[in-house]
Design an enzyme around this catalytic site. Structure first.
Site, PDB file in Angstrom:
ATOM      1  N   ASN A 157       0.856  -1.192   0.000  1.00 12.60           N
ATOM      2  CA  ASN A 157       0.000   0.000   0.000  1.00 12.60           C
ATOM      3  C   ASN A 157       0.889   1.238   0.000  1.00 12.60           C
ATOM      4  O   ASN A 157       2.109   1.127   0.033  1.00 12.60           O
ATOM      5  CB  ASN A 157      -0.950  -0.025   1.197  1.00 12.60           C
ATOM      6  N   LYS A 215     -11.029  -4.182  18.845  1.00 13.46           N
ATOM      7  CA  LYS A 215      -9.657  -4.591  19.181  1.00 13.46           C
ATOM      8  C   LYS A 215      -9.342  -4.385  20.660  1.00 13.46           C
ATOM      9  O   LYS A 215      -8.223  -4.622  21.089  1.00 13.46           O
ATOM     10  CB  LYS A 215      -8.652  -3.835  18.302  1.00 13.46           C
TER      11      LYS A 215
HETATM   12  O1  C5P Z   1      -8.436  -3.008  11.095  1.00 13.89           O
HETATM   13  P1  C5P Z   1      -7.450  -2.044  10.557  1.00 13.89           P
HETATM   14  O2  C5P Z   1      -6.429  -2.681   9.690  1.00 13.89           O
HETATM   15  O3  C5P Z   1      -8.005  -0.821   9.935  1.00 13.89           O
HETATM   16  O4  C5P Z   1      -6.717  -1.516  11.902  1.00 13.89           O
HETATM   17  C1  C5P Z   1      -5.665  -0.655  11.859  1.00 13.89           C
HETATM   18  C2  C5P Z   1      -4.826  -0.833  13.077  1.00 13.89           C
HETATM   19  O5  C5P Z   1      -4.559  -2.202  13.303  1.00 13.89           O
HETATM   20  C3  C5P Z   1      -3.478  -0.192  12.923  1.00 13.89           C
HETATM   21  O6  C5P Z   1      -3.058   0.218  14.199  1.00 13.89           O
HETATM   22  C4  C5P Z   1      -2.624  -1.325  12.370  1.00 13.89           C
HETATM   23  O7  C5P Z   1      -1.264  -1.143  12.646  1.00 13.89           O
HETATM   24  C5  C5P Z   1      -3.204  -2.521  13.086  1.00 13.89           C
HETATM   25  N1  C5P Z   1      -3.163  -3.773  12.315  1.00 13.89           N
HETATM   26  C6  C5P Z   1      -2.330  -4.790  12.725  1.00 13.89           C
HETATM   27  N2  C5P Z   1      -2.299  -5.971  12.029  1.00 13.89           N
HETATM   28  C7  C5P Z   1      -3.092  -6.165  10.973  1.00 13.89           C
HETATM   29  C8  C5P Z   1      -3.946  -5.139  10.539  1.00 13.89           C
HETATM   30  C9  C5P Z   1      -3.945  -3.945  11.224  1.00 13.89           C
HETATM   31  O8  C5P Z   1      -1.591  -4.621  13.701  1.00 13.89           O
HETATM   32  N3  C5P Z   1      -3.026  -7.326  10.320  1.00 13.89           N
END
Ligand code: C5P
Length: 396
Positions: free
Chosen positions: A209, A340
């Protein structure tokens, strides 16, 4: 009238070609609300004019020890009023003077008469830097409690290349402001993820990304400034490492997860800033997939959520999440914080945040929402860390 919280710095210039960077340094410090009083040696005046420094700092420049207007006490008055003296550039000759306590001009006298911290940014040819005498003097300054800012290695004005180059104005301003931060996280360990992840599809292609890592690196920098021990688990970025952080380079979400698992046990605070890829290819090909006229179907598996894993540990560190959303920011952010189980979540609009130097954050916690207005990412990171400290202290 002077605001009491404003810092006052005496910016001392000595006679080196890097003196031109001091003009920008004065400007950057003043932009951050620091009062700058410039003092120059006579040699410095050969490299940059006092008129330039006066115009930028808005104050007459101190040069002459024998100036009658201060009753010969400029060295005492000026150093008493300062929160710190910063010498940038500091020549080998001036460093030698400082190491031996010489005071034969206004600036060196000011340094000797000070009762505030002294910060020195060396600037010289690599051979002069490597010279045993200079190294002895530098070691002496460190023993005397002087803070060294740099030098770094790079192209030098003489055409040579090597150690001794003065830090850039932005780096100096950052380090000087960091010096003044109260060390509220001293003795604490902060574990961070930053940047994008890269999930291989084949030997040359992958899913990633547009995250630049700038926000995560800024948060690492802000934590360092507060005296924390920082472990930064970083996806691929083109950024310079925050000085003083321990960096673990990773590529994929699985590698990021492994690194976090390995270091989370002794973390006091975990901040997931990384834009972790949500999916990875089920079966990445070891070779480059050849083009054909047929339809290509890519099967993707969801990645493990690193932040959710950490937040749900039996004894989790204080966890902070980030949420980049393209719409319905507030609703998505609140839902994410709940799902979370995070005490704090920082939300931003993806289209404004990704890759940009500036951003705007909304913090969500048990008390509601707090808007951190548009600013550069380091300013936002500093405000975020202050909020983390406040919440964590309230919890303890
Ligand atoms: O659910 P989403 O990806 O939008 O959440 C974002 C948050 O979760 C961020 O703090 C990101 O660093 C963390 N995240 C993570 N592992 C993932 C996906 C997101 O630690 N596989």
């Amino acid at each position: 009238m002077r605001q009491e919280s404003r810092k006052r710095i005496v910016l001392g210039l000595t006679g080196g070609i890097a003196a031109y960077k001091a003009a920008e340094l004065a400007r950057l410090l003043m932009k951050q609300g620091v009062e700058v009083q410039v003092a120059m040696t006579e040699a410095a005046c050969h490299f940059i004019t006092p008129a330039t420094m006066q115009a930028l700092s808005g104050r007459p420049v101190l040069i002459n020890q024998w100036d009658a207007s201060s009753n010969g006490m400029a060295h005492i008055n000026t150093s008493r009023a300062a929160d710190a003296i910063v010498i940038a550039p500091a020549t080998a000759d001036f460093i030698a003077k400082l190491a031996h306590g010489l005071a034969d001009d206004l600036l060196s006298t000011l340094c000797l008469a000070r009762d505030c911290p002294l910060l020195v940014a060396p600037a010289m040819n690599r051979q002069m830097w490597a010279n045993a005498a200079t190294q002895r003097n530098i070691a002496q300054l460190e023993r005397d409690g002087v803070t060294l800012l740099g030098p770094c290695s790079g192209a030098q004005a003489c055409g040579e290349e090597g150690m001794g180059r003065m830090l850039e104005a932005e780096e100096l301003a950052r380090d000087i402001l960091a010096f003044f931060q109260p060390k509220l996280l001293s003795g604490m360990k902060v574990l961070l993820t930053a940047g994008p992840t890269y999930e291989a599809i084949d030997a040359v292609r992958g899913i990633t990304n547009r995250s630049s890592g700038k926000m995560g690196y800024a948060v690492a920098q802000a934590a360092l400034e507060l005296g924390a021990q920082v472990m930064l688990v970083s996806g691929p970025t083109a950024l310079a490492r925050p000085q003083g952080a321990q960096v673990v380079d990773v590529t994929s979400a699985a590698e990021m997860f492994d690194a976090v698992k390995q270091h989370v046990a002794d973390a006091d605070i975990f901040i997931g800033v990384a834009a972790v890829a949500d999916y990875r290819a089920t079966q990445p090909s070891g070779q480059k997939i050849k083009k054909s006229a047929d339809k290509l179907t890519l099967e993707l598996l969801p990645n493990l959520d690193i932040l959710a894993y950490v937040a749900n540990l039996p004894k989790p560190p204080f966890c902070v999440g980030f949420a980049a959303e393209s719409e319905n920011l507030r609703e998505h952010a609140k839902a994410k914080r709940k799902a979370k189980k995070l005490p704090l979540l920082a939300a931003n609009l993806a289209q404004q945040a990704i890759g940009a130097d500036e951003n705007e954050l909304i913090l969500f916690d048990d008390a509601g929402e707090h808007v951190l207005p548009r600013a550069d990412k380091l300013t936002l990171a500093r405000a975020l860390m202050q909020h983390v400290i406040k919440l964590r202290n309230a919890k303890i």
